[in-house]
Design a protein around this motif. Structure first.
Motif, PDB file in Angstrom:
ATOM      1  N   ASN A  45     -60.769  16.055  23.916  1.00 35.72           N
ATOM      2  CA  ASN A  45     -59.881  16.658  22.932  1.00 35.72           C
ATOM      3  C   ASN A  45     -60.363  18.073  22.600  1.00 35.72           C
ATOM      4  O   ASN A  45     -61.554  18.335  22.541  1.00 35.72           O
ATOM      5  CB  ASN A  45     -59.860  15.799  21.661  1.00 35.72           C
ATOM      6  CG  ASN A  45     -58.821  16.259  20.680  1.00 35.72           C
ATOM      7  OD1 ASN A  45     -57.856  16.931  21.045  1.00 35.72           O
ATOM      8  ND2 ASN A  45     -59.001  15.898  19.422  1.00 35.72           N
ATOM      9  N   GLY A  46     -59.421  18.978  22.389  1.00 33.34           N
ATOM     10  CA  GLY A  46     -59.776  20.341  22.021  1.00 33.34           C
ATOM     11  C   GLY A  46     -59.877  21.297  23.182  1.00 33.34           C
ATOM     12  O   GLY A  46     -60.182  22.471  22.994  1.00 33.34           O
ATOM     13  N   ARG A  47     -59.647  20.806  24.390  1.00 32.75           N
ATOM     14  CA  ARG A  47     -59.695  21.670  25.564  1.00 32.75           C
ATOM     15  C   ARG A  47     -58.301  21.759  26.162  1.00 32.75           C
ATOM     16  O   ARG A  47     -57.634  20.756  26.366  1.00 32.75           O
ATOM     17  CB  ARG A  47     -60.644  21.112  26.632  1.00 32.75           C
ATOM     18  CG  ARG A  47     -62.057  20.950  26.174  1.00 32.75           C
ATOM     19  CD  ARG A  47     -62.734  22.292  26.110  1.00 32.75           C
ATOM     20  NE  ARG A  47     -64.112  22.155  25.690  1.00 32.75           N
ATOM     21  CZ  ARG A  47     -65.046  23.018  25.987  1.00 32.75           C
ATOM     22  NH1 ARG A  47     -64.762  24.067  26.710  1.00 32.75           N
ATOM     23  NH2 ARG A  47     -66.261  22.843  25.552  1.00 32.75           N
ATOM     24  N   ALA A  48     -57.864  22.975  26.461  1.00 30.18           N
ATOM     25  CA  ALA A  48     -56.516  23.166  26.984  1.00 30.18           C
ATOM     26  C   ALA A  48     -56.446  22.949  28.486  1.00 30.18           C
ATOM     27  O   ALA A  48     -55.411  22.532  29.008  1.00 30.18           O
ATOM     28  CB  ALA A  48     -56.016  24.574  26.653  1.00 30.18           C
ATOM     29  N   ARG A  49     -57.536  23.239  29.204  1.00 31.68           N
ATOM     30  CA  ARG A  49     -57.520  23.137  30.665  1.00 31.68           C
ATOM     31  C   ARG A  49     -58.776  22.439  31.170  1.00 31.68           C
ATOM     32  O   ARG A  49     -59.831  22.540  30.568  1.00 31.68           O
ATOM     33  CB  ARG A  49     -57.469  24.529  31.302  1.00 31.68           C
ATOM     34  CG  ARG A  49     -56.215  25.286  31.005  1.00 31.68           C
ATOM     35  CD  ARG A  49     -56.188  26.563  31.791  1.00 31.68           C
ATOM     36  NE  ARG A  49     -57.148  27.524  31.233  1.00 31.68           N
ATOM     37  CZ  ARG A  49     -57.292  28.751  31.675  1.00 31.68           C
ATOM     38  NH1 ARG A  49     -56.569  29.176  32.675  1.00 31.68           N
ATOM     39  NH2 ARG A  49     -58.163  29.564  31.136  1.00 31.68           N
ATOM     40  N   TYR A  50     -58.625  21.782  32.315  1.00 33.60           N
ATOM     41  CA  TYR A  50     -59.746  21.168  33.011  1.00 33.60           C
ATOM     42  C   TYR A  50     -59.683  21.541  34.471  1.00 33.60           C
ATOM     43  O   TYR A  50     -58.605  21.692  35.043  1.00 33.60           O
ATOM     44  CB  TYR A  50     -59.717  19.640  32.874  1.00 33.60           C
ATOM     45  CG  TYR A  50     -60.445  19.170  31.654  1.00 33.60           C
ATOM     46  CD1 TYR A  50     -61.733  18.675  31.754  1.00 33.60           C
ATOM     47  CD2 TYR A  50     -59.862  19.257  30.400  1.00 33.60           C
ATOM     48  CE1 TYR A  50     -62.415  18.255  30.626  1.00 33.60           C
ATOM     49  CE2 TYR A  50     -60.533  18.848  29.272  1.00 33.60           C
ATOM     50  CZ  TYR A  50     -61.813  18.344  29.393  1.00 33.60           C
ATOM     51  OH  TYR A  50     -62.491  17.950  28.279  1.00 33.60           O
TER      52      TYR A  50
ATOM     53  N   PRO B 275     -60.035  14.138  30.130  1.00 37.33           N
ATOM     54  CA  PRO B 275     -60.221  15.400  29.403  1.00 37.33           C
ATOM     55  C   PRO B 275     -60.641  15.128  27.963  1.00 37.33           C
ATOM     56  O   PRO B 275     -60.166  14.185  27.343  1.00 37.33           O
ATOM     57  CB  PRO B 275     -58.834  16.044  29.450  1.00 37.33           C
ATOM     58  CG  PRO B 275     -58.116  15.348  30.558  1.00 37.33           C
ATOM     59  CD  PRO B 275     -58.660  13.953  30.585  1.00 37.33           C
TER      60      PRO B 275
END
Length: 193
Positions: free
Chosen positions: A170-175, A168
């Motif tokens: 950085n800066g993304r809450a979900r994948y 994942p």
């Protein structure tokens, strides 16, 4: 290199001459980005030597927007391409195989005019072709309230593997990770679970 907007596939269930052929005198890597003011996606283009004859489409569905789609590009003259769509096209029913014959540089696109998913469409040919899957504008994950364009060049089934690594950003809450098996009874695990 910026391509003219006339190169964009705009038809559905129609053969067009819109394939882009990139050549160089030394080895290069080709990354394609499609962008507009509100949406963008990109993919790493495969060299012609890496293309094959058997593909399963990976796409995505939307709860609000039509446009799950795939495209085929011929790299040689006269490949017969057999397509068994997982979802209906404008005139092509789901689950019923049909064939198209293309010449080098010709393309064929099939888009679902409703909210169904083209994932699982089988594309096979008697000569190597390039296959792309995606969606005009879908929500990932479903229900987020906005959509984005998706596109990916797909690897031939002979190039599929058994072990993958992803990370994942950085800066993304979900994948969201999608896994598609070419054979029934396939099991998989993820670490971390």
């Amino acid at each position: 290199i910026t391509l003219d907007s006339a190169a964009v596939l705009t038809s559905n269930e129609t053969i067009e001459t819109k394939g882009i052929h990139v050549t160089s005198l030394a080895p290069v890597s080709v990354h394609v980005v499609s962008e507009s003011a509100t949406s963008a996606d990109g993919y790493l283009a495969f060299p012609t030597a890496a293309l094959g004859t058997s593909y399963y489409v990976m796409s995505y569905a939307s709860a609000r927007y039509d446009g799950s789609e795939f495209a085929v590009v011929a790299t040689q003259d006269n490949p017969t391409v057999s397509i068994t769509p997982a979802a209906a096209g404008k005139t092509k029913p789901a689950g019923v195989a049909f064939s198209v014959t293309l010449n080098s540089g010709q393309t064929y696109q099939l888009a679902n005019p409703a909210l169904a998913d083209m994932t699982g469409t089988l594309v096979s040919a008697d000569k190597p072709v390039a296959v792309f899957g995606g969606h005009r504008c879908t929500e990932v994950p479903a229900g987020v309230g906005y959509c984005d364009y998706l596109v990916e060049q797909l690897p031939d089934v002979s190039l599929w593997g058994k072990t993958y690594h992803t990370v994942p950003f950085n800066g993304r809450a979900r994948y969201t990770v999608r896994v598609f098996a070419s054979r029934d009874g396939t099991t998989f695990t993820t670490v971390p679970a």
